[in-house]
Motif scaffolding. Sequence first.
Motif, short mmCIF file in Angstrom:
data_model
loop_
_atom_site.label_atom_id
_atom_site.label_comp_id
_atom_site.label_asym_id
_atom_site.label_seq_id
_atom_site.Cartn_x
_atom_site.Cartn_y
_atom_site.Cartn_z
N MET A 51 52.34 39.40 51.70
CA MET A 51 50.95 39.19 51.68
C MET A 51 50.23 39.77 50.76
SD MET A 51 48.29 40.71 54.93
CE MET A 51 49.57 40.66 55.93
N PRO A 52 49.32 38.90 49.99
CA PRO A 52 48.86 39.41 48.63
C PRO A 52 47.30 40.31 49.28
CG PRO A 52 47.86 37.02 49.38
CD PRO A 52 49.15 37.64 50.22
N CYS A 53 47.21 41.11 48.31
CA CYS A 53 46.02 42.11 48.37
C CYS A 53 45.13 41.91 47.33
CB CYS A 53 46.41 43.53 48.35
SG CYS A 53 47.50 43.94 49.63
N TYR A 54 43.86 42.17 47.56
CA TYR A 54 42.81 41.87 46.60
C TYR A 54 42.15 43.06 46.65
CZ TYR A 54 43.79 37.11 47.85
OH TYR A 54 44.52 35.88 48.33
N SER A 55 41.42 43.17 45.28
CA SER A 55 40.53 44.44 44.70
C SER A 55 39.13 43.74 44.87
CB SER A 55 41.04 44.97 43.65
OG SER A 55 39.94 46.09 43.24
N ILE A 56 38.26 44.04 45.71
CA ILE A 56 37.06 43.34 45.99
C ILE A 56 35.88 44.41 45.34
CG2 ILE A 56 35.29 42.59 47.60
CD1 ILE A 56 37.91 41.01 48.05
N HIS A 57 35.33 43.60 44.62
CA HIS A 57 34.05 44.29 43.63
C HIS A 57 32.83 44.42 44.81
CE1 HIS A 57 36.79 45.03 40.20
NE2 HIS A 57 37.12 43.56 40.58
N LYS A 115 28.84 44.84 45.67
CA LYS A 115 27.84 45.00 45.00
C LYS A 115 26.95 46.34 44.58
CE LYS A 115 26.25 40.44 46.48
NZ LYS A 115 25.35 39.49 47.40
N ASP A 116 27.39 47.39 45.33
CA ASP A 116 26.77 48.63 44.85
C ASP A 116 27.75 49.37 44.03
OD1 ASP A 116 29.21 49.25 46.34
OD2 ASP A 116 28.02 50.49 48.01
N GLY A 117 28.63 48.50 43.40
CA GLY A 117 29.72 49.18 42.38
C GLY A 117 31.04 49.64 42.54
N GLY A 118 31.01 49.87 43.96
CA GLY A 118 32.25 50.21 44.75
C GLY A 118 33.49 49.16 44.83
N LYS A 119 34.61 49.66 45.11
CA LYS A 119 35.78 48.59 45.32
C LYS A 119 36.04 48.96 46.71
CE LYS A 119 37.19 48.10 40.58
NZ LYS A 119 38.44 48.14 39.71
N ALA A 120 36.92 47.74 47.29
CA ALA A 120 37.48 47.80 48.44
C ALA A 120 38.78 46.89 48.26
CB ALA A 120 36.52 47.22 49.60
N ILE A 121 39.84 47.29 48.92
CA ILE A 121 41.17 46.79 48.80
C ILE A 121 41.20 45.97 50.31
CG2 ILE A 121 43.63 47.06 48.78
CD1 ILE A 121 41.98 47.87 46.55
N LEU A 122 41.56 44.59 50.07
CA LEU A 122 41.58 43.66 51.29
C LEU A 122 42.92 42.79 51.28
CD1 LEU A 122 39.95 42.61 53.79
CD2 LEU A 122 39.07 40.98 52.29
N CYS A 123 43.45 42.73 52.04
CA CYS A 123 45.11 42.15 52.24
C CYS A 123 45.04 40.99 53.03
CB CYS A 123 46.20 43.22 52.60
SG CYS A 123 46.32 44.39 51.43
N GLY A 124 45.69 39.85 52.86
CA GLY A 124 45.51 38.75 53.46
C GLY A 124 45.37 37.49 52.44
N ASP A 125 45.75 36.45 52.95
CA ASP A 125 45.65 35.06 52.12
C ASP A 125 44.30 34.47 52.10
OD1 ASP A 125 46.32 33.21 50.36
OD2 ASP A 125 47.69 31.87 52.00
N LEU A 126 43.65 34.93 51.13
CA LEU A 126 42.19 34.71 50.85
C LEU A 126 42.04 33.56 49.83
CD1 LEU A 126 40.48 38.31 51.27
CD2 LEU A 126 40.92 36.60 53.13
N GLY A 127 43.06 33.27 49.39
CA GLY A 127 42.93 32.05 48.20
C GLY A 127 43.40 32.82 46.89
N ALA A 178 42.46 38.31 33.71
CA ALA A 178 43.60 39.19 33.94
C ALA A 178 43.36 40.65 34.41
CB ALA A 178 44.31 39.47 32.63
N ASN A 179 42.45 41.34 34.19
CA ASN A 179 42.16 42.53 34.72
C ASN A 179 41.36 42.76 36.17
OD1 ASN A 179 43.13 43.74 32.47
ND2 ASN A 179 41.38 43.33 31.34
N CYS A 180 41.33 41.47 36.78
CA CYS A 180 40.38 41.37 37.99
C CYS A 180 41.48 41.19 39.02
CB CYS A 180 39.45 40.70 37.92
SG CYS A 180 38.35 40.46 39.22
N GLY A 181 41.33 41.91 40.24
CA GLY A 181 42.10 41.52 41.38
C GLY A 181 41.31 41.00 42.60
N ASP A 182 40.06 40.43 42.08
CA ASP A 182 39.06 39.98 43.31
C ASP A 182 39.62 38.68 43.71
OD1 ASP A 182 36.94 39.94 44.94
OD2 ASP A 182 35.73 40.57 43.66
N VAL A 183 39.06 38.11 44.73
CA VAL A 183 39.01 36.81 45.29
C VAL A 183 38.52 35.72 44.51
CG1 VAL A 183 38.99 35.22 47.14
CG2 VAL A 183 39.17 37.53 47.51
N GLY A 184 39.10 34.76 43.86
CA GLY A 184 38.50 33.48 43.11
C GLY A 184 37.94 32.66 44.00
N THR A 185 36.55 32.92 44.16
CA THR A 185 35.74 32.21 45.34
C THR A 185 35.16 30.86 44.53
OG1 THR A 185 33.74 33.43 44.93
CG2 THR A 185 35.32 34.01 46.99
#
Length: 102
Positions: free
Chosen positions: A1-7, A9-21, A27-34
């Motif tokens: 299951m892929p995990c994403y590093s969500i950026h 708006k307040d500057g913080g980060k969250a880790i979210l796992c699941g198939d979000l696309g 290369a240095n970003c792990g966020d969802v490509g929306t």
Amino acid sequence: MPCYSIHRKDGGKAILCGDLGPHCGDANCGDVGTYLCDYPVGDDKTCDMPLCHGHAFEAAPNIHYCPGHALLWREFRAAGGVTRELENVVPYKSKESTNEGS
């Protein structure tokens, strides 16, 4: 299951796992490509690099460019390319509007 590093708006980060696309194409970003890069690359095709909200440059409403193509767009605009191209636009006239005066 892929995990994403969500950026956030307040500057913080969250880790979210699941198939979000796809992940963001940076290369240095792990966020969802929306978004996908809409920069034209020829033959009626666009770049289509997946982009997160932080790496997508909005060139126009619902038109997003990746960082590399955003740089090309800014250079084109700064060199007067937009004005130059708009001066060549021919207004559309439908057949009905050209026959009204007949």
